[in-house]
Enzyme design. Sequence first.
Site, PDB file in Angstrom:
ATOM      1  N   ASP A  85      -1.493   1.550 -11.628  1.00  0.00           N
ATOM      2  CA  ASP A  85      -1.480   0.105 -11.409  1.00  0.00           C
ATOM      3  C   ASP A  85      -2.891  -0.380 -11.121  1.00  0.00           C
ATOM      4  O   ASP A  85      -3.578   0.164 -10.260  1.00  0.00           O
ATOM      5  CB  ASP A  85      -0.555  -0.240 -10.235  1.00  0.00           C
ATOM      6  CG  ASP A  85      -0.248  -1.735 -10.186  1.00  0.00           C
ATOM      7  OD1 ASP A  85      -0.168  -2.366 -11.262  1.00  0.00           O
ATOM      8  OD2 ASP A  85      -0.095  -2.271  -9.084  1.00  0.00           O
ATOM      9  N   HIS A 143      -5.953 -13.339  -8.017  1.00  0.00           N
ATOM     10  CA  HIS A 143      -5.118 -12.558  -7.093  1.00  0.00           C
ATOM     11  C   HIS A 143      -5.980 -11.717  -6.151  1.00  0.00           C
ATOM     12  O   HIS A 143      -5.748 -11.695  -4.938  1.00  0.00           O
ATOM     13  CB  HIS A 143      -4.170 -11.656  -7.879  1.00  0.00           C
ATOM     14  CG  HIS A 143      -3.402 -10.692  -7.021  1.00  0.00           C
ATOM     15  ND1 HIS A 143      -2.350 -11.085  -6.230  1.00  0.00           N
ATOM     16  CD2 HIS A 143      -3.550  -9.348  -6.826  1.00  0.00           C
ATOM     17  CE1 HIS A 143      -1.867 -10.022  -5.584  1.00  0.00           C
ATOM     18  NE2 HIS A 143      -2.581  -8.968  -5.926  1.00  0.00           N
ATOM     19  N   ARG A 176      -8.930  -9.635   4.521  1.00  0.00           N
ATOM     20  CA  ARG A 176     -10.253  -9.325   5.066  1.00  0.00           C
ATOM     21  C   ARG A 176     -11.123 -10.554   5.321  1.00  0.00           C
ATOM     22  O   ARG A 176     -12.254 -10.429   5.776  1.00  0.00           O
ATOM     23  CB  ARG A 176     -11.019  -8.396   4.093  1.00  0.00           C
ATOM     24  CG  ARG A 176     -10.452  -6.997   3.971  1.00  0.00           C
ATOM     25  CD  ARG A 176     -11.244  -6.162   2.969  1.00  0.00           C
ATOM     26  NE  ARG A 176     -11.137  -6.705   1.620  1.00  0.00           N
ATOM     27  CZ  ARG A 176     -10.151  -6.416   0.771  1.00  0.00           C
ATOM     28  NH1 ARG A 176      -9.199  -5.590   1.134  1.00  0.00           N
ATOM     29  NH2 ARG A 176     -10.124  -6.949  -0.420  1.00  0.00           N
ATOM     30  N   GLU A 207       5.104  -8.700  -7.787  1.00  0.00           N
ATOM     31  CA  GLU A 207       3.814  -8.916  -8.424  1.00  0.00           C
ATOM     32  C   GLU A 207       4.085  -9.144  -9.901  1.00  0.00           C
ATOM     33  O   GLU A 207       4.691  -8.301 -10.572  1.00  0.00           O
ATOM     34  CB  GLU A 207       2.872  -7.727  -8.211  1.00  0.00           C
ATOM     35  CG  GLU A 207       2.456  -7.599  -6.754  1.00  0.00           C
ATOM     36  CD  GLU A 207       1.263  -6.681  -6.530  1.00  0.00           C
ATOM     37  OE1 GLU A 207       1.086  -5.726  -7.311  1.00  0.00           O
ATOM     38  OE2 GLU A 207       0.509  -6.934  -5.569  1.00  0.00           O
ATOM     39  N   GLU A 257       3.076  -8.993 -13.419  1.00  0.00           N
ATOM     40  CA  GLU A 257       2.058  -8.233 -14.146  1.00  0.00           C
ATOM     41  C   GLU A 257       2.485  -8.043 -15.597  1.00  0.00           C
ATOM     42  O   GLU A 257       3.640  -8.211 -15.959  1.00  0.00           O
ATOM     43  CB  GLU A 257       1.850  -6.846 -13.511  1.00  0.00           C
ATOM     44  CG  GLU A 257       1.496  -6.896 -12.033  1.00  0.00           C
ATOM     45  CD  GLU A 257       1.002  -5.552 -11.475  1.00  0.00           C
ATOM     46  OE1 GLU A 257       0.552  -4.698 -12.260  1.00  0.00           O
ATOM     47  OE2 GLU A 257       1.090  -5.373 -10.243  1.00  0.00           O
ATOM     48  N   ASP A 263       5.797  -5.394 -10.057  1.00  0.00           N
ATOM     49  CA  ASP A 263       5.408  -4.325  -9.137  1.00  0.00           C
ATOM     50  C   ASP A 263       5.838  -4.740  -7.718  1.00  0.00           C
ATOM     51  O   ASP A 263       5.057  -5.306  -6.960  1.00  0.00           O
ATOM     52  CB  ASP A 263       3.889  -4.142  -9.236  1.00  0.00           C
ATOM     53  CG  ASP A 263       3.386  -3.014  -8.370  1.00  0.00           C
ATOM     54  OD1 ASP A 263       4.140  -2.056  -8.151  1.00  0.00           O
ATOM     55  OD2 ASP A 263       2.223  -3.097  -7.918  1.00  0.00           O
ATOM     56  N   ARG A 307       4.589  -6.017   1.675  1.00  0.00           N
ATOM     57  CA  ARG A 307       3.255  -6.417   2.169  1.00  0.00           C
ATOM     58  C   ARG A 307       2.972  -5.942   3.589  1.00  0.00           C
ATOM     59  O   ARG A 307       1.818  -5.669   3.932  1.00  0.00           O
ATOM     60  CB  ARG A 307       3.125  -7.940   2.120  1.00  0.00           C
ATOM     61  CG  ARG A 307       3.305  -8.535   0.760  1.00  0.00           C
ATOM     62  CD  ARG A 307       2.311  -7.992  -0.237  1.00  0.00           C
ATOM     63  NE  ARG A 307       2.491  -8.614  -1.547  1.00  0.00           N
ATOM     64  CZ  ARG A 307       1.856  -8.217  -2.643  1.00  0.00           C
ATOM     65  NH1 ARG A 307       1.021  -7.194  -2.599  1.00  0.00           N
ATOM     66  NH2 ARG A 307       2.072  -8.821  -3.788  1.00  0.00           N
ATOM     67  N   GLN A 341       2.122  -2.342   3.261  1.00  0.00           N
ATOM     68  CA  GLN A 341       0.837  -2.250   2.564  1.00  0.00           C
ATOM     69  C   GLN A 341      -0.343  -2.539   3.500  1.00  0.00           C
ATOM     70  O   GLN A 341      -1.346  -1.823   3.512  1.00  0.00           O
ATOM     71  CB  GLN A 341       0.828  -3.236   1.396  1.00  0.00           C
ATOM     72  CG  GLN A 341      -0.440  -3.222   0.538  1.00  0.00           C
ATOM     73  CD  GLN A 341      -0.368  -4.235  -0.611  1.00  0.00           C
ATOM     74  OE1 GLN A 341       0.655  -4.901  -0.802  1.00  0.00           O
ATOM     75  NE2 GLN A 341      -1.440  -4.353  -1.367  1.00  0.00           N
ATOM     76  N   TYR A 365      -2.933   0.734   3.742  1.00  0.00           N
ATOM     77  CA  TYR A 365      -3.728   0.768   2.512  1.00  0.00           C
ATOM     78  C   TYR A 365      -5.160   1.292   2.651  1.00  0.00           C
ATOM     79  O   TYR A 365      -5.773   1.652   1.657  1.00  0.00           O
ATOM     80  CB  TYR A 365      -3.712  -0.597   1.832  1.00  0.00           C
ATOM     81  CG  TYR A 365      -4.766  -1.573   2.302  1.00  0.00           C
ATOM     82  CD1 TYR A 365      -5.882  -1.855   1.511  1.00  0.00           C
ATOM     83  CD2 TYR A 365      -4.647  -2.221   3.528  1.00  0.00           C
ATOM     84  CE1 TYR A 365      -6.842  -2.757   1.921  1.00  0.00           C
ATOM     85  CE2 TYR A 365      -5.600  -3.126   3.944  1.00  0.00           C
ATOM     86  CZ  TYR A 365      -6.697  -3.394   3.138  1.00  0.00           C
ATOM     87  OH  TYR A 365      -7.653  -4.278   3.553  1.00  0.00           O
ATOM     88  N   LYS A 399       4.328   0.402  -2.500  1.00  0.00           N
ATOM     89  CA  LYS A 399       4.509   0.157  -3.933  1.00  0.00           C
ATOM     90  C   LYS A 399       5.457   1.157  -4.575  1.00  0.00           C
ATOM     91  O   LYS A 399       5.596   1.177  -5.794  1.00  0.00           O
ATOM     92  CB  LYS A 399       3.147   0.268  -4.631  1.00  0.00           C
ATOM     93  CG  LYS A 399       2.068  -0.618  -4.040  1.00  0.00           C
ATOM     94  CD  LYS A 399       2.229  -2.046  -4.480  1.00  0.00           C
ATOM     95  CE  LYS A 399       0.961  -2.829  -4.149  1.00  0.00           C
ATOM     96  NZ  LYS A 399       0.941  -4.106  -4.863  1.00  0.00           N
ATOM     97  N   THR A 423       9.278  -0.347  -9.534  1.00  0.00           N
ATOM     98  CA  THR A 423       8.516  -1.211 -10.429  1.00  0.00           C
ATOM     99  C   THR A 423       9.430  -1.480 -11.606  1.00  0.00           C
ATOM    100  O   THR A 423       9.891  -0.543 -12.258  1.00  0.00           O
ATOM    101  CB  THR A 423       7.216  -0.515 -10.885  1.00  0.00           C
ATOM    102  OG1 THR A 423       6.361  -0.331  -9.756  1.00  0.00           O
ATOM    103  CG2 THR A 423       6.491  -1.349 -11.925  1.00  0.00           C
ATOM    104  N   THR A 480      -1.627  -8.214 -10.457  1.00  0.00           N
ATOM    105  CA  THR A 480      -0.966  -9.518 -10.399  1.00  0.00           C
ATOM    106  C   THR A 480      -1.779 -10.573 -11.132  1.00  0.00           C
ATOM    107  O   THR A 480      -2.997 -10.673 -10.955  1.00  0.00           O
ATOM    108  CB  THR A 480      -0.772  -9.943  -8.936  1.00  0.00           C
ATOM    109  OG1 THR A 480      -0.118  -8.879  -8.256  1.00  0.00           O
ATOM    110  CG2 THR A 480       0.045 -11.210  -8.832  1.00  0.00           C
ATOM    111  N   GLU A 484       0.862 -14.872  -2.090  1.00  0.00           N
ATOM    112  CA  GLU A 484      -0.089 -15.939  -2.370  1.00  0.00           C
ATOM    113  C   GLU A 484       0.577 -17.314  -2.336  1.00  0.00           C
ATOM    114  O   GLU A 484      -0.010 -18.280  -1.849  1.00  0.00           O
ATOM    115  CB  GLU A 484      -0.729 -15.720  -3.748  1.00  0.00           C
ATOM    116  CG  GLU A 484      -1.586 -14.481  -3.836  1.00  0.00           C
ATOM    117  CD  GLU A 484      -1.882 -14.128  -5.283  1.00  0.00           C
ATOM    118  OE1 GLU A 484      -1.094 -13.349  -5.881  1.00  0.00           O
ATOM    119  OE2 GLU A 484      -2.869 -14.635  -5.823  1.00  0.00           O
TER     120      GLU A 484
HETATM  121 MN    MN Z   1       0.489  -4.233  -8.615  1.00  0.00          MN
END
Ligand code: MN
Length: 419
Positions: A127, A134, A143, A200, A202, A232, A236, A239, A243, A252, A256, A348, A362
């Site tokens: 992925d 995104h 961040r 997501e 995609e 996907d 969150r 994640q 991550y 994840k 999918t 995404t 988002e």
């Molecule tokens: Mn993805």
Amino acid sequence: MGLIRSWVESANAAECLFPLNNLPCGVFSTGESAPRCGVAIGDFVLDVAGLEAAGLLELDGGPLLDVPFWNEVMAAGPSVWAALRAQLQLILGEDADEHVRDECRFFMYELADVALHMPFRVSEYTDFYAGRNHAFNVGTMFRGPENALPPNWLHMPIGYNGRASSVVVSGSDVRRPWGQVKAPDQALPVFQPSRRFDIELELGAVVGMASEGPVTVAEAEAMIFGYVLLNDWSARDIQAWEYQPLGPFQAKATATTISPWIVMTAALEPFRTPTPARELPLLPHLQEPRPMLYDIALEVGLAPEGGPETIIARTNAAELYYSAPQQLAHHTTSGCAMNTGDLLGSGTISGPTKDSRGSLLELSWGGKEPFAIAGGSRSFIEDHDTLTLRGQCQGAGYTIGFGECTGKVLPALADPYAR
Ligand code: MN
């Protein structure tokens, strides 16, 4: 190029997703029969495995369709892919004689009456994170805006190795996962069902031809058999905690979902479009020799249990910063071998506007700005919500459709470790 007319009348409608220009590859079954390879045409699926067995379709190195997946055709390479399309366009074309039509009719089933299965065996799943909007949005939330785009982002398509075992076909239910989460204001993590379960939007590239060693962007493009829509599913809250430093892992791995039809690259050819202007020059080995994105209108629908669907986002595959051939070429730079059936998620696809964002994270800006749906609002997915991705290319008087990529989220089970 305009519509290629077929004697299958439903295939000639301007809004039909499966005209003779498309011929997407799937695997279907009827009643108790075993799954087999089929191609969509109008309101029907054509049993190409049956056609090949009857000698009405001849592919070099065949039989290639005597298995319930497209991998053998994919491995046979671009000349066989082209031959398949050419033969189907002859026998389904408006100039086909009555005898040929009768033979085909024997192998046709109404789409409404068939079950669709995984169209190919996924070898491995990677992925990427190739959508500029995104990456910026998520980076801002995780961040802050100063560090939104990682310093490597404009120089290479960032990716992680996912799990082939997690890839399921459209229509499969998805169970809300449990996982380890820790809110910023909590001292210690807890194990609980995800409260920030997400999609997501995609595009998935399906690798046909295998490779050994580094390949160029042009070589990578020739290896790609076709594309699917890809959701996907992402937890969150899991994640955000897991991550760093190696990327997403369990967030994840629940599922999918891919659409059931592989749209071959030849069908997308008229919709080629360039990647956006480079913000920084790419190293030569990642530069595209020609436009390698496609103009594919995309949308996401959300329907609560028993309620109407709301379209929560509309965007376009042309928003990607890196094309699938660039991702695939980058994937091989280390010498990494690629296999028939490898699946590459694009990352995404979000547009620049609020209503073109390809994830709920988002759309609701991390849950801070719930968005409206018919009869309610959402920040993240609620139990029994059905999420559906759709995609199509608009030609002059015809449409190239992907079919739906849909999945319903079921409630988390009881604590899997409480025994
Ligand atoms: Mn993805």
